[in-house]
Design a protein around this motif. Structure first.
Motif, PDB file in Angstrom:
ATOM      1  N   LEU A 202      20.436  75.203  23.925  1.00 40.01           N
ATOM      2  CA  LEU A 202      21.420  75.828  23.038  1.00 40.01           C
ATOM      3  C   LEU A 202      21.727  74.897  21.853  1.00 40.01           C
ATOM      4  O   LEU A 202      21.770  75.325  20.698  1.00 40.01           O
ATOM      5  CB  LEU A 202      22.708  76.129  23.825  1.00 40.01           C
ATOM      6  CG  LEU A 202      23.920  76.511  22.979  1.00 40.01           C
ATOM      7  CD1 LEU A 202      23.644  77.786  22.201  1.00 40.01           C
ATOM      8  CD2 LEU A 202      25.157  76.683  23.857  1.00 40.01           C
ATOM      9  N   GLN A 237      29.074  80.508  29.171  1.00 45.94           N
ATOM     10  CA  GLN A 237      29.284  81.098  27.840  1.00 45.94           C
ATOM     11  C   GLN A 237      30.660  80.760  27.290  1.00 45.94           C
ATOM     12  O   GLN A 237      30.812  80.417  26.118  1.00 45.94           O
ATOM     13  CB  GLN A 237      29.139  82.618  27.924  1.00 45.94           C
ATOM     14  CG  GLN A 237      27.756  83.049  28.319  1.00 45.94           C
ATOM     15  CD  GLN A 237      27.097  83.917  27.253  1.00 45.94           C
ATOM     16  OE1 GLN A 237      27.744  84.333  26.293  1.00 45.94           O
ATOM     17  NE2 GLN A 237      25.832  84.179  27.425  1.00 45.94           N
ATOM     18  N   GLN A 241      31.463  78.599  23.993  1.00 43.43           N
ATOM     19  CA  GLN A 241      32.297  79.161  22.939  1.00 43.43           C
ATOM     20  C   GLN A 241      33.420  78.177  22.564  1.00 43.43           C
ATOM     21  O   GLN A 241      33.662  77.892  21.394  1.00 43.43           O
ATOM     22  CB  GLN A 241      32.895  80.498  23.427  1.00 43.43           C
ATOM     23  CG  GLN A 241      33.733  81.227  22.407  1.00 43.43           C
ATOM     24  CD  GLN A 241      32.886  81.846  21.281  1.00 43.43           C
ATOM     25  OE1 GLN A 241      31.784  82.316  21.520  1.00 43.43           O
ATOM     26  NE2 GLN A 241      33.404  81.837  20.068  1.00 43.43           N
ATOM     27  N   ALA A 259      27.916  82.473  17.792  1.00 43.90           N
ATOM     28  CA  ALA A 259      28.092  83.104  19.105  1.00 43.90           C
ATOM     29  C   ALA A 259      26.849  83.903  19.490  1.00 43.90           C
ATOM     30  O   ALA A 259      26.476  83.962  20.667  1.00 43.90           O
ATOM     31  CB  ALA A 259      29.327  84.005  19.095  1.00 43.90           C
ATOM     32  N   VAL A 262      24.421  81.548  20.840  1.00 41.81           N
ATOM     33  CA  VAL A 262      24.834  81.172  22.200  1.00 41.81           C
ATOM     34  C   VAL A 262      24.345  82.239  23.185  1.00 41.81           C
ATOM     35  O   VAL A 262      23.730  81.928  24.211  1.00 41.81           O
ATOM     36  CB  VAL A 262      26.374  81.013  22.296  1.00 41.81           C
ATOM     37  CG1 VAL A 262      26.821  80.852  23.743  1.00 41.81           C
ATOM     38  CG2 VAL A 262      26.840  79.835  21.457  1.00 41.81           C
ATOM     39  N   SER A 263      24.592  83.513  22.848  1.00 41.79           N
ATOM     40  CA  SER A 263      24.190  84.599  23.753  1.00 41.79           C
ATOM     41  C   SER A 263      22.681  84.604  23.951  1.00 41.79           C
ATOM     42  O   SER A 263      22.200  84.726  25.077  1.00 41.79           O
ATOM     43  CB  SER A 263      24.582  85.959  23.177  1.00 41.79           C
ATOM     44  OG  SER A 263      25.935  85.963  22.918  1.00 41.79           O
ATOM     45  N   LEU A 266      21.608  81.477  26.007  1.00 43.07           N
ATOM     46  CA  LEU A 266      22.033  81.472  27.408  1.00 43.07           C
ATOM     47  C   LEU A 266      21.629  82.763  28.107  1.00 43.07           C
ATOM     48  O   LEU A 266      21.772  82.890  29.320  1.00 43.07           O
ATOM     49  CB  LEU A 266      23.542  81.230  27.523  1.00 43.07           C
ATOM     50  CG  LEU A 266      24.050  79.922  26.886  1.00 43.07           C
ATOM     51  CD1 LEU A 266      25.546  79.762  27.082  1.00 43.07           C
ATOM     52  CD2 LEU A 266      23.325  78.709  27.442  1.00 43.07           C
ATOM     53  N   HIS A 268      22.770  85.994  28.228  1.00 40.81           N
ATOM     54  CA  HIS A 268      23.725  86.805  28.993  1.00 40.81           C
ATOM     55  C   HIS A 268      24.373  87.889  28.159  1.00 40.81           C
ATOM     56  O   HIS A 268      25.512  88.260  28.413  1.00 40.81           O
ATOM     57  CB  HIS A 268      24.871  85.945  29.541  1.00 40.81           C
ATOM     58  CG  HIS A 268      24.433  84.986  30.581  1.00 40.81           C
ATOM     59  ND1 HIS A 268      23.778  85.385  31.706  1.00 40.81           N
ATOM     60  CD2 HIS A 268      24.562  83.643  30.652  1.00 40.81           C
ATOM     61  CE1 HIS A 268      23.514  84.308  32.445  1.00 40.81           C
ATOM     62  NE2 HIS A 268      23.973  83.245  31.827  1.00 40.81           N
ATOM     63  N   GLN A 270      26.536  89.584  25.190  1.00 37.47           N
ATOM     64  CA  GLN A 270      27.637  89.110  24.346  1.00 37.47           C
ATOM     65  C   GLN A 270      28.468  88.036  25.053  1.00 37.47           C
ATOM     66  O   GLN A 270      28.710  88.123  26.251  1.00 37.47           O
ATOM     67  CB  GLN A 270      28.574  90.290  24.006  1.00 37.47           C
ATOM     68  CG  GLN A 270      27.991  91.236  22.985  1.00 37.47           C
ATOM     69  CD  GLN A 270      27.527  90.513  21.719  1.00 37.47           C
ATOM     70  OE1 GLN A 270      28.316  89.835  21.093  1.00 37.47           O
ATOM     71  NE2 GLN A 270      26.250  90.627  21.387  1.00 37.47           N
ATOM     72  N   PRO A 271      28.878  87.034  24.320  1.00 34.52           N
ATOM     73  CA  PRO A 271      29.709  86.010  24.950  1.00 34.52           C
ATOM     74  C   PRO A 271      31.070  86.558  25.337  1.00 34.52           C
ATOM     75  O   PRO A 271      31.601  87.420  24.654  1.00 34.52           O
ATOM     76  CB  PRO A 271      29.857  84.956  23.839  1.00 34.52           C
ATOM     77  CG  PRO A 271      29.615  85.695  22.572  1.00 34.52           C
ATOM     78  CD  PRO A 271      28.664  86.799  22.896  1.00 34.52           C
ATOM     79  N   ARG A 272      31.573  86.080  26.444  1.00 32.97           N
ATOM     80  CA  ARG A 272      32.940  86.475  26.820  1.00 32.97           C
ATOM     81  C   ARG A 272      33.921  85.593  26.074  1.00 32.97           C
ATOM     82  O   ARG A 272      33.665  84.422  25.870  1.00 32.97           O
ATOM     83  CB  ARG A 272      33.132  86.264  28.324  1.00 32.97           C
ATOM     84  CG  ARG A 272      32.655  87.439  29.119  1.00 32.97           C
ATOM     85  CD  ARG A 272      33.007  87.204  30.552  1.00 32.97           C
ATOM     86  NE  ARG A 272      31.816  86.988  31.344  1.00 32.97           N
ATOM     87  CZ  ARG A 272      31.794  86.282  32.451  1.00 32.97           C
ATOM     88  NH1 ARG A 272      32.863  85.696  32.903  1.00 32.97           N
ATOM     89  NH2 ARG A 272      30.687  86.149  33.139  1.00 32.97           N
TER      90      ARG A 272
END
Ligand code: ADP
Length: 273
Positions: A202, A237, A241, A259, A262-263, A266, A268, A270-272
């Motif tokens: 990342l 995540q 963030q 972001a 990041v998604s 990683l 997964h 959308q990031p939470r």
């Protein structure tokens, strides 16, 4: 004003070398040569100096430079104590007297008048003249001047003067290679190797994206912070963030772009938040 105390560390803190920098530091120390470390924020410069000071069993005095830092702050000043005037050594004078390693972090931030005291210490005179008392100290062999700066800032007003930089042996550090950085993130962050590797992937994706646009990018320090949140139980995540994306930018569009990286990295969705 006590800005920096003398640190005596017996056991060297963990430092994963990027290359031959430990040998270079040892040779510079042996030859009484001052060292200039260049590199982006959070790439391990401070940790490297702490590690080497402990390894060489030298006391360490660290000063974080800022735009108000003057020669008097470094050398010392008279203070009024209980009605009496007492001379109080600054961190530079203390380091010279003790034969310590003096580490000036982000030296280009300091006021220009500091070069007047640094130059005679950084060349073969190795002297410190204390104007107020008329004293001239000759630095003992143990004294070593180490300065760092971040050349990435591209701030012409705040670059190092050629007459200053040519007094130093220079060492360029960057972010460590992926496998070395994963080892750092696992050790410092307390996460399993697989998590560390994901964070490093990342980091690399973010660096490709941000190096031109942002003053700062995903440093090893930020990856370690994300790892610590994960070690404490936060999901990956959310940790990325908080420790990386929101730490790097206040701009909503930039944050959204980061972001997305990041998604994708990683894997997964959308990031939470
Ligand atoms: P800088 O002085 O370049 O801004 P630091 O030395 O403070 O960066 O590094 C930030 C953090 O990143 C350290 O506290 C440490 O956790 C970690 N770190 C970075 N590089 C290394 C390294 N090579 N070995 C061990 N830890 C490292």
């Amino acid at each position: 004003m006590d800005m920096a105390s003398v640190q005596h560390v017996a056991v060297p803190p963990f430092y994963a070398a990027q290359g031959q920098e430990c040998a270079l530091f040892e040779h510079a120390a042996r030859q009484c040569l001052p060292l200039l470390i260049k590199g982006p924020t959070g790439c391990g410069k401070t940790r490297f100096v702490e590690h080497m000071a402990a390894r060489l069993q030298r006391p360490l005095v660290t000063v974080s430079c800022h735009d108000d830092l003057s020669a008097a702050d470094l050398v010392g000043r008279h203070l009024i104590v209980g009605g009496d005037t007492v001379w109080c050594d600054g961190p530079l004078t203390r380091a010279v007297r003790e034969g310590a390693i003096l580490y000036l972090d982000e030296v280009v931030e300091a006021r220009k008048d500091t070069t007047v005291v640094l130059h005679p210490l950084a060349d073969d005179r190795r002297t410190l003249h204390i104007e107020r008392s008329g004293e001239t100290l000759v630095a003992p062999p143990g004294f070593m001047l180490v300065v760092s700066y971040n050349p990435g800032y591209q701030n012409l007003l705040k670059s190092l003067k050629p007459s200053t930089r040519q007094r130093f042996v220079a060492l360029a550090l960057g972010y460590p290679a992926a496998e070395i950085e994963a080892g750092i993130v696992a050790t410092e962050g307390g996460v399993p190797p697989a998590v560390a590797e994901q964070l490093v992937r990342l980091g690399q994706a973010l660096r490709r994206l941000t190096e031109q646009d942002l003053e700062e990018t995903a440093s090893t320090r930020l990856l370690v912070m994300a790892a610590r949140l994960v070690a404490s139980g936060l999901d990956l995540q959310a940790a990325a963030q908080a420790a990386i994306v929101d730490a790097l930018t206040d701009d909503a569009d930039t944050a959204a772009a980061l972001a997305e990286v990041v998604s994708a990295a990683l894997g997964h969705g959308q990031p939470r938040r």
